[in-house]
Design a protein around this motif. Structure first.
Motif, PDB file in Angstrom:
ATOM      1  N   THR A 223     -34.057  -9.169 -43.968  1.00 12.10           N
ATOM      2  CA  THR A 223     -33.403 -10.332 -43.376  1.00 12.10           C
ATOM      3  C   THR A 223     -32.012  -9.968 -42.858  1.00 12.10           C
ATOM      4  N   GLY A 224     -31.217  -9.287 -43.685  1.00 15.17           N
ATOM      5  CA  GLY A 224     -29.904  -8.845 -43.213  1.00 15.17           C
ATOM      6  C   GLY A 224     -30.010  -7.860 -42.069  1.00 15.17           C
ATOM      7  N   SER A 225     -31.053  -7.038 -42.083  1.00 16.81           N
ATOM      8  CA  SER A 225     -31.238  -6.058 -41.011  1.00 16.81           C
ATOM      9  C   SER A 225     -31.637  -6.740 -39.710  1.00 16.81           C
ATOM     10  N   LEU A 226     -32.387  -7.855 -39.798  1.00 17.43           N
ATOM     11  CA  LEU A 226     -32.684  -8.617 -38.592  1.00 17.43           C
ATOM     12  C   LEU A 226     -31.397  -9.123 -37.951  1.00 17.43           C
ATOM     13  N   ALA A 227     -30.445  -9.557 -38.770  1.00 11.23           N
ATOM     14  CA  ALA A 227     -29.166  -9.997 -38.216  1.00 11.23           C
ATOM     15  C   ALA A 227     -28.508  -8.861 -37.436  1.00 11.23           C
ATOM     16  N   ALA A 228     -28.495  -7.656 -38.006  1.00 11.04           N
ATOM     17  CA  ALA A 228     -27.892  -6.510 -37.324  1.00 11.04           C
ATOM     18  C   ALA A 228     -28.632  -6.186 -36.031  1.00 11.04           C
TER      19      ALA A 228
ATOM     20  N   ILE B  61     -26.702  -4.806 -50.657  1.00 10.64           N
ATOM     21  CA  ILE B  61     -25.656  -4.229 -49.818  1.00 10.64           C
ATOM     22  C   ILE B  61     -26.155  -4.019 -48.393  1.00 10.64           C
ATOM     23  N   ILE B  62     -27.404  -3.570 -48.234  1.00 11.49           N
ATOM     24  CA  ILE B  62     -27.956  -3.440 -46.880  1.00 11.49           C
ATOM     25  C   ILE B  62     -27.956  -4.795 -46.182  1.00 11.49           C
ATOM     26  N   ALA B  63     -28.404  -5.827 -46.891  1.00 13.91           N
ATOM     27  CA  ALA B  63     -28.448  -7.161 -46.291  1.00 13.91           C
ATOM     28  C   ALA B  63     -27.048  -7.648 -45.939  1.00 13.91           C
ATOM     29  N   ALA B  64     -26.108  -7.458 -46.856  1.00  9.50           N
ATOM     30  CA  ALA B  64     -24.748  -7.965 -46.633  1.00  9.50           C
ATOM     31  C   ALA B  64     -24.039  -7.207 -45.516  1.00  9.50           C
ATOM     32  N   ILE B  65     -24.175  -5.872 -45.481  1.00 11.50           N
ATOM     33  CA  ILE B  65     -23.518  -5.103 -44.422  1.00 11.50           C
ATOM     34  C   ILE B  65     -24.175  -5.396 -43.076  1.00 11.50           C
ATOM     35  N   GLY B  66     -25.500  -5.517 -43.052  1.00 13.49           N
ATOM     36  CA  GLY B  66     -26.168  -5.884 -41.809  1.00 13.49           C
ATOM     37  C   GLY B  66     -25.693  -7.229 -41.297  1.00 13.49           C
ATOM     38  N   LEU B  67     -25.544  -8.200 -42.205  1.00 13.98           N
ATOM     39  CA  LEU B  67     -25.044  -9.515 -41.825  1.00 13.98           C
ATOM     40  C   LEU B  67     -23.602  -9.429 -41.332  1.00 13.98           C
ATOM     41  N   LEU B  68     -22.763  -8.693 -42.063  1.00 10.70           N
ATOM     42  CA  LEU B  68     -21.354  -8.562 -41.671  1.00 10.70           C
ATOM     43  C   LEU B  68     -21.231  -7.897 -40.307  1.00 10.70           C
TER      44      LEU B  68
ATOM     45  N   GLN C   6     -51.835  -0.225 -39.528  1.00 12.00           N
ATOM     46  CA  GLN C   6     -51.249  -1.166 -38.578  1.00 12.00           C
ATOM     47  C   GLN C   6     -50.236  -2.111 -39.207  1.00 12.00           C
ATOM     48  N   LEU C   7     -49.765  -1.819 -40.420  1.00  6.94           N
ATOM     49  CA  LEU C   7     -48.842  -2.706 -41.120  1.00  6.94           C
ATOM     50  C   LEU C   7     -47.641  -3.069 -40.248  1.00  6.94           C
ATOM     51  N   LYS C   8     -47.389  -4.365 -40.110  1.00  4.86           N
ATOM     52  CA  LYS C   8     -46.159  -4.827 -39.463  1.00  4.86           C
ATOM     53  C   LYS C   8     -45.176  -5.212 -40.564  1.00  4.86           C
ATOM     54  N   GLY C   9     -44.746  -4.181 -41.302  1.00  4.41           N
ATOM     55  CA  GLY C   9     -43.808  -4.377 -42.392  1.00  4.41           C
ATOM     56  C   GLY C   9     -42.403  -4.565 -41.843  1.00  4.41           C
ATOM     57  N   SER C  10     -41.709  -5.570 -42.326  1.00  4.76           N
ATOM     58  CA  SER C  10     -40.415  -5.923 -41.747  1.00  4.76           C
ATOM     59  C   SER C  10     -39.372  -4.833 -41.938  1.00  4.76           C
ATOM     60  N   TRP C  11     -39.423  -4.118 -43.043  1.00  3.74           N
ATOM     61  CA  TRP C  11     -38.406  -3.094 -43.294  1.00  3.74           C
ATOM     62  C   TRP C  11     -38.504  -1.960 -42.286  1.00  3.74           C
ATOM     63  N   ASN C  12     -39.695  -1.395 -42.100  1.00  6.51           N
ATOM     64  CA  ASN C  12     -39.816  -0.299 -41.152  1.00  6.51           C
ATOM     65  C   ASN C  12     -39.677  -0.780 -39.709  1.00  6.51           C
ATOM     66  N   LEU C  13     -40.074  -2.023 -39.418  1.00  5.99           N
ATOM     67  CA  LEU C  13     -39.795  -2.578 -38.095  1.00  5.99           C
ATOM     68  C   LEU C  13     -38.288  -2.650 -37.855  1.00  5.99           C
ATOM     69  N   ALA C  14     -37.538  -2.998 -38.895  1.00  8.94           N
ATOM     70  CA  ALA C  14     -36.078  -3.046 -38.767  1.00  8.94           C
ATOM     71  C   ALA C  14     -35.517  -1.659 -38.499  1.00  8.94           C
ATOM     72  N   LEU C  15     -36.012  -0.641 -39.203  1.00 12.90           N
ATOM     73  CA  LEU C  15     -35.537   0.726 -38.976  1.00 12.90           C
ATOM     74  C   LEU C  15     -35.817   1.157 -37.538  1.00 12.90           C
ATOM     75  N   GLN C  16     -37.000   0.807 -37.030  1.00  5.83           N
ATOM     76  CA  GLN C  16     -37.342   1.144 -35.643  1.00  5.83           C
ATOM     77  C   GLN C  16     -36.414   0.434 -34.662  1.00  5.83           C
ATOM     78  N   ALA C  17     -36.240  -0.873 -34.863  1.00  6.00           N
ATOM     79  CA  ALA C  17     -35.425  -1.643 -33.935  1.00  6.00           C
ATOM     80  C   ALA C  17     -33.979  -1.162 -33.948  1.00  6.00           C
ATOM     81  N   LEU C  18     -33.425  -0.924 -35.120  1.00  9.50           N
ATOM     82  CA  LEU C  18     -32.036  -0.474 -35.211  1.00  9.50           C
ATOM     83  C   LEU C  18     -31.872   0.928 -34.616  1.00  9.50           C
ATOM     84  N   GLY C  19     -32.841   1.800 -34.845  1.00  6.07           N
ATOM     85  CA  GLY C  19     -32.755   3.146 -34.297  1.00  6.07           C
ATOM     86  C   GLY C  19     -32.812   3.154 -32.775  1.00  6.07           C
ATOM     87  N   TRP C  20     -33.800   2.466 -32.202  1.00  2.54           N
ATOM     88  CA  TRP C  20     -33.916   2.440 -30.745  1.00  2.54           C
ATOM     89  C   TRP C  20     -32.785   1.626 -30.119  1.00  2.54           C
ATOM     90  N   GLY C  21     -32.358   0.547 -30.773  1.00  5.80           N
ATOM     91  CA  GLY C  21     -31.249  -0.237 -30.238  1.00  5.80           C
ATOM     92  C   GLY C  21     -29.963   0.560 -30.172  1.00  5.80           C
TER      93      GLY C  21
END
Length: 769
Positions: free
Chosen positions: A249-254, A318-325, A558-573
């Motif tokens: 959730t915090g990573s989605l914010a980031a 901490i990941i959630a809070a730093i991503g949110l911040l 084919q798992l659409k796991g939110s954590w690894n999707l976040a890692l992909q999105a943050l890396g490519w972004g």
């Protein structure tokens, strides 16, 4: 909380021929931009039940599925067979297309990504393909697309011929579609239908692979978010509120801040998403000693509760809070509440002599394990602690590599904060380490036998993920800590447990900024083969038949796991922002937010030497160079280049640079160990030598250890008898020379007793151009 998924009740109904109603489709969108056509696999019926289960409940886009009208549905390996039961005249199967069907979540077929994603980045479904393997000759087969209210949006009907048939149809522009129904109509008991594949055709104007990789990863992550609660479900096949993930959730914010920076979503939508996430995380979640749980669920009375069996996690908090911040700062939102939340963590209870505790068990007992090993998780936890307290917590093993070489741990921290440009607090040259680690990952399958397809296709990435075929292993082994090997564990490429190696594509996304060529090549392959699309993700994949690299013989999860999707999105972004010569939105708080900057400057001080940054892994150089060392014990042939050493004398830190223009047979000359006038130089040392493996900041190497011990005692007339002991240990690597040393000197004179100590360590190496 449901222990296992269940088919929803009541199931969708069929629309019989007599009740088919015409509908008015909207006009097709027009575009003058070039388009890319992609295939979206809905189901190939390959995934099998997990061990101990009898049914696998989900299709390839993570919707659930079931039988219609009490039909007998047999989910086989590669096919599904639906048979009409006694007393019924119709039946078949259904499958949802977006989350469990009980949620009623639809997809707009003219803009299949979440509505916040702007039109230039959208995709639309243009056609559908159904492969019928067999069926009762003469029976009526119909495919239907329906909305969440079970209203018909589209239908296609044909008569079965008793053998293989293919339905390939163009679809009109459709909007809200919730599920697909495959029907045998006007049938009798025993009539059957066998289907082996279903797919959609989609069109998009996103033709650049890195942009597609970001937009589709972010789109699937955002689709896992529930706007009404502000939280992200752990994976697409979960219903919202059943198993929500805090760190995701915090990573989605980031990731949302990056999406806004890149123009993928509007500022208004970004503000709305991040504000809702912040309100939920800061005001609605339970906390224990300041920590959030790893997972939560929504209780019947509308409160979030910790999922039984999970923990109150320090790193997830901490990941959630730093991503949110990060997101709040980038978007100009108030960050004070997030900073206060981090300050209110009861840090004194978490800090141990080795690191910061993992947190508390679900019943509130302090977890005895700590974040004590080098890596991104430890760095982020230390950053939060330093920002909140102004101090640096102990770290038992602060030098590279990570515990087992799992790729995401190398890059995790730098998805949220800017990596240090020089040495960090513990002397790590992150630029050198990251590039060497990325090169090692990319080269891994070129050196390891048994995985020729990965080398041929340019696929790489050993990082934590679910197994490509979860049915192949016990449930407790589905999640695998794949890695190239590290401080405490050898390489795990999956072959011992799975029979063949595996790769986790999210790692390539995380190193796109470091090695864009190999990362883009790999993701081109994933898109071309249909593993990755606007609606499908690939968690991991393997080629169990090592001589056959075709699509038909690939295992993929084919798992659409939110954590690894976040890692992909943050890396490519991050890569896209840097490609546009922008400071990534997630890095801005590192410098501009006073709270986060306070801790960052403790861990990554700006006043560092202008160190040359190596761009080639020393371990790779030593493997390829023809280096032969002499027999003497106290030196080794050194390669040409620049050597940078960190020297610590009684707490004072200094750096020395040694430049070698050609191969030298002499020991690298250092002002170490420090001399002392009280040591009688005429005494001969005692040496003990042997070979051992040594962990250094720039790799693990076989080394020659040299131990020297000098003792003296001098009798004097006044009986002051000065005496002392010097203990020196040095480690030499062939081709490098001295890589580490420790020096300790204890002496006494009259009533005075003194101890001096010094350490030296090679922290970087830059080869000559």
């Amino acid at each position: 909380i449901p222990a296992t998924p269940v088919f929803p009740s009541p199931t969708p109904t069929s629309t019989t021929e007599d009740t088919l109603q015409p509908f008015q489709a909207p006009a097709a969108p027009t575009s003058t931009l070039p388009e890319r056509t992609v295939s979206i696999l809905v189901d190939d019926f390959s995934p099998q039940p997990y061990q101990g289960d009898t049914v696998y409940f989900y299709n390839r886009i993570e919707g659930d599925r079931g039988a219609l009208n009490d039909s007998s549905a047999s989910w086989n390996a590669g096919t599904v067979t639906a048979t009409i039961t006694t007393g019924n005249t119709w039946g078949g199967i259904w499958m949802s297309l977006n989350h469990p069907i009980r949620e009623g979540k639809s997809i707009n077929f003219t803009a299949i990504l979440p509505p916040q994603i702007l039109p230039p980045y959208q995709s639309r479904i243009t056609g559908m393909n159904i492969s019928v393997a067999d069926g009762t000759s003469g029976a009526i087969f119909r495919a239907e697309l329906k909305d969440s209210g079970n209203h018909l949006q589209w239908a296609h009907e044909m008569r079965l011929n008793g053998g293989p048939q293919t339905v390939s149809v163009d679809l009109p522009p459709l909007q809200e579609v919730n599920h697909l129904v495959l029907v045998l109509d006007r049938a009798t008991a025993g009539d059957y239908l066998v289907v082996d594949e279903i797919s959609f055709n989609a069109a998009t104007t996103v033709t650049d692979t890195p942009t597609a990789a970001f937009v589709w990863s972010y789109g699937m992550l955002l689709n896992n978010w529930e706007a009404s609660t502000g939280l992200v479900r752990d994976k697409a096949k979960d219903a919202s509120g059943e198993f929500d993930a805090i760190q995701a959730t915090g990573s989605l914010a980031a990731a949302t801040a990056l999406a806004e920076q890149l123009g993928v979503i509007s500022r208004a939508d970004a503000l709305s998403i991040v504000d809702k996430i912040g309100n939920t995380l800061l005001n609605a979640l339970p906390r224990l000693h300041g920590l959030w749980p790893h997972w939560v669920y929504l209780s019947p009375d509308g409160r979030f509760e910790i999922v039984p069996g999970t923990e109150w996690s320090s790193v997830d908090t901490i990941i959630a809070a730093i991503g949110l911040l990060d997101a709040q700062h980038a978007l100009g939102l108030e960050t004070a509440a997030t900073e206060r939340m981090l300050q209110e963590i009861e840090w004194s209870s978490l800090v141990t002599g080795d690191g910061i505790s993992h947190g508390y068990s679900g019943d509130g007992v302090l977890i005895p394990y700590a974040w004590d090993v080098f890596g991104g998780e430890s760095w982020l936890v230390e950053l939060a602690y330093a920002s909140a307290t102004g101090e640096v917590a102990p770290l038992a093993y602060p030098w590279p590599p990570t515990a087992n070489g799992s790729g995401f741990i190398d890059e995790l921290a730098w998805l949220y904060v800017k990596p240090p440009t020089g040495f960090d607090y513990w002397g790590t040259d992150w630029t050198a380490y990251r590039t060497a680690s990325a090169d090692k990952q990319i080269a891994y399958f070129h050196k390891v036998s048994g995985a020729p397809c990965f080398a041929i296709l340019g696929l790489f990435g050993l990082s934590a993920a679910e197994a490509p075929d979860p049915a192949q292993v016990p449930k407790e082994s589905i999640y695998q800590a794949f890695g190239v090997g590290g401080q405490f564990a050898p390489a795990n490429d999956g072959k011992p447990a799975l029979g063949s190696p595996a790769v986790a594509p999210h790692y390539a996304a995380m190193i796109a900024s470091l090695r864009p060529g190999p990362a883009i090549q790999m993701w081109d392959e994933l898109i071309d083969r249909g593993y990755f699309s606007p609606l499908t993700n690939v968690e991991s994949l393997a080629f169990p038949l090592v001589a056959d690299c075709t699509l038909a013989h690939t295992q993929w999860n084919q798992l659409k796991g939110s954590w690894n999707l976040a890692l992909q999105a943050l890396g490519w972004g991050r890569y896209l922002a840097e490609r546009e010569e922008k400071v990534p939105a997630v890095w801005q708080a590192t410098k501009e937010n006073a709270f986060l900057n306070r801790g960052y400057l403790l861990l990554a001080p700006e006043k560092t030497l202008n160190n040359p940054q190596p761009n080639v892994s020393l371990s790779v150089i030593l493997e390829t160079q023809d280096v032969s060392c002499k027999d003497e014990l106290d030196y080794a042939m050194s390669l040409p280049g620049t050597y940078r050493y960190k020297i610590t004398d009684n707490g004072n830190i200094d750096y020395q640079t040694v430049e070698i223009s050609e191969r030298q047979d002499n020991k690298v000359a250092l002002l170490w160990p420090p001399g002392d006038p009280h040591v009688p130089y005429w005494l001969d040392p005692t040496k003990h030598t042997g070979m051992e493996s040594i962990n250094t900041r720039i790799g693990i190497f076989p080394s020659l250890r040299v131990d020297v011990r000098k003792e003296y005692r001098i009798q004097t007339m006044n009986h002051s008898d000065p005496s002392g002991t010097i203990t020196i240990s040095e480690w030499y690597v062939c081709g490098v020379g001295l890589v580490r040393g420790t020096w300790n000197y204890r002496y006494s004179y009259q009533i005075f007793k003194t101890e001096l100590w010094s350490e030296v360590e090679l922290v970087s190496y830059t080869p000559l151009p």
